[in-house]
Design a protein around this motif. Structure first.
Motif, short mmCIF file in Angstrom:
data_model
loop_
_atom_site.label_atom_id
_atom_site.label_comp_id
_atom_site.label_asym_id
_atom_site.label_seq_id
_atom_site.Cartn_x
_atom_site.Cartn_y
_atom_site.Cartn_z
N UNK A 63 0.92 -1.19 -0.15
CA UNK A 63 -0.10 -0.01 -0.07
C UNK A 63 0.89 1.33 -0.03
N UNK A 66 2.64 1.61 -3.43
CA UNK A 66 1.89 1.98 -4.66
C UNK A 66 1.94 3.52 -4.52
N UNK A 67 1.47 3.87 -3.23
CA UNK A 67 1.37 5.26 -3.22
C UNK A 67 2.42 6.22 -3.56
N UNK A 70 4.14 5.01 -7.60
CA UNK A 70 3.15 5.14 -8.68
C UNK A 70 3.34 6.41 -9.45
N UNK A 71 3.67 7.53 -8.68
CA UNK A 71 3.52 8.82 -9.24
C UNK A 71 4.76 8.96 -10.05
N UNK A 72 6.02 8.75 -9.44
CA UNK A 72 7.22 8.94 -10.31
C UNK A 72 7.13 7.81 -11.53
N UNK A 73 6.51 6.96 -11.38
CA UNK A 73 6.34 5.78 -12.59
C UNK A 73 5.42 6.48 -13.55
N UNK A 74 4.32 7.14 -13.09
CA UNK A 74 3.42 7.73 -14.13
C UNK A 74 4.19 9.00 -14.93
N UNK A 104 6.58 -0.32 -17.44
CA UNK A 104 5.53 -1.33 -17.40
C UNK A 104 5.77 -2.46 -16.44
N UNK A 107 5.50 -1.45 -13.07
CA UNK A 107 4.06 -1.12 -12.89
C UNK A 107 3.34 -2.53 -12.33
N UNK A 111 1.47 -3.85 -9.14
CA UNK A 111 -0.03 -4.30 -9.01
C UNK A 111 0.24 -5.61 -8.53
N UNK A 114 -0.12 -5.70 -4.88
CA UNK A 114 -1.22 -5.29 -4.37
C UNK A 114 -2.18 -6.31 -4.39
N UNK A 118 -4.05 -8.48 -1.33
CA UNK A 118 -5.85 -8.64 -1.39
C UNK A 118 -6.44 -9.77 -0.31
#
Lengths: 279, 131
Positions: A63, A66-67, A70-74, A104, A107, A111, A114, A118
């Motif tokens: 968690x 991911x927070x 994922x911004x730098x990866x974006x 990717x 990414x 994922x 995550x 789950x």
């Protein structure tokens, strides 16, 4: 009786590797076998609890990761794909393709983490396990054909409906079939998938995925379901079996592994008809 | 950031993500404005005329769903693309229940961003101009 007493004390002290020589046909022999069965179940329960603990930690890590990541990866992915589309220099385009592809891959790893974390199936409804197996085989048809992997399918006709998230169970079967296909890549052995109904220890539907590959060494078997543990080197992320374990556990089920080096492996997923987990 | 025209209002607290999205959307011919927080977005002059909002779910002073609720109270048909770096089924379900038009998990590439914004544009009733 002395041996039984001493073994009981060892188990009470936490030594779950204890077992008794269960020989003989009378009551003491029966008692020894029952004792060994009890210790085996305790050991399995302890292993499942330890694994659940590890997955909960991975969940918290995932968690946060991911927070944060994922911004730098974006930014990397957006700019790199933007530049790639407009790039006329073939050498630079090739480099940009690597950046896009590898971003990717990052990414997919995040994922995957995550997914490991789950804990609750999102949509659990009574469903047909055979249908899920057939769908998984159809998803992998090209992959299996390319690897020239022969899959023998043996589905029981009298299966009751199982409460499950069919997409998640499909992910489980796909993961196991992919591993089985990898395992027979060199031995050119076959893969078998089988379903059946069982009544012991509780009513359940089981899925076996069996391969005639090299088998899994005993030291690797102890770590198979740990996140990032892989026997595939750079070809694997080490998340597939963790995800599998997390999904099956969230359905109240179990995953068992039987493997002998040189003899292949069998993974058995057991899905209870009455899960002891919240719907 | 504001501009004389605004098609997309970008709301994200990460400056690099904002500028990457601005770059892609501007290049596609879409004038953009941007805000870095819930408060910025709710006070932004372009909130009343933008045609799509691209909004991160996690903002330093609250949730992107608060932005959605407030702006939708003023403009019920305003399309929202909700982005998130924490795309679990539960998170996505919450955003969908709140009325997000499109859910776009991070990280996304140029094509995924453009596709999401185009789909959001086409969902808006009575809009003739498309990117």
């Amino acid at each position: 009786v002395d041996a039984l007493l001493s073994a009981t004390r060892r188990v009470a002290d936490g030594d779950l590797a204890t077992s008794l020589p269960a020989t003989g046909a009378h009551e003491i022999g029966d008692l020894g076998r029952a004792f060994n069965d009890m210790v085996a179940r305790l050991s399995d329960a302890q292993r499942q609890l330890t694994q659940a603990d590890k997955l909960a930690s991975v969940g918290r890590l995932a968690a946060g990761l991911a927070h944060e990541i994922n911004n730098p990866l974006t930014a990397v992915l957006t700019y790199a794909s933007f530049r790639l589309k407009r790039c006329e220099d073939p050498a630079l385009a090739q480099d940009l393709e690597v950046i896009v592809r590898e971003t990717k891959r990052c990414r997919d790893i995040v994922r995957g983490l995550l997914d490991v974390a789950r804990q609750t199936p999102s949509r659990r409804q009574p469903g047909d396990v055979n249908e899920v197996v057939q769908r998984s085989l159809s998803v992998l048809r090209n992959h299996l054909a390319l690897g020239q992997v022969e899959v023998a399918v043996d589905l029981a006709h009298d299966l009751p409906a199982v409460p499950m998230d069919a997409n998640q169970i499909q992910q489980v079967v796909v993961n196991l079939l992919l591993n089985a296909a990898d395992a027979v890549a060199e031995t050119h052995g076959g893969v078998r998938v089988r379903t059946r109904r069982t009544e012991e220890p509780a009513p359940a539907v089981e899925i076996d995925v069996e391969d005639a590959g090299h088998g899994i060494p005993a030291e690797a078997r102890a770590h198979l379901f740990e996140p990032f543990f892989t026997t595939k080197g750079a070809r694997g992320t080490g998340l597939g079996l963790s995800i599998t374990w997390g999904i099956v556990q969230a359905h109240g089920g179990t995953v068992r592994v039987a493997s002998e080096p040189g003899q292949g492996s069998r993974f058995t997923v057991s899905l209870p008809l009455v899960p002891k987990v919240p719907s | 950031m504001t501009c004389s025209e605004c098609d997309v209002l970008i709301v994200d607290d990460d400056a690099v993500v904002r500028s990457a999205a601005e770059r892609v959307l501007s290049e596609a011919g879409l004038p953009v404005s941007s805000a870095a927080s819930v408060a910025d977005a709710l006070e932004h002059p372009d909130r009343a005329r933008c045609r799509v909002v691209l909004c991160d779910l996690k903002l330093p002073d609250g949730s992107g769903l608060e932005v959605l609720r407030h702006l939708r109270a003023e403009r019920p048909d305003l399309p929202f693309v909700i982005t998130t770096g924490y795309a679990t089924p539960a998170t996505l379900a919450r955003a969908a229940d709140a009325g997000a038009t499109i859910l776009l998990p991070k990280p996304f590439d140029e094509e995924e961003l453009l596709a999401a914004v185009r789909e959001a544009f086409s969902s808006a009733p009575g809009k003739e101009k498309k990117p």
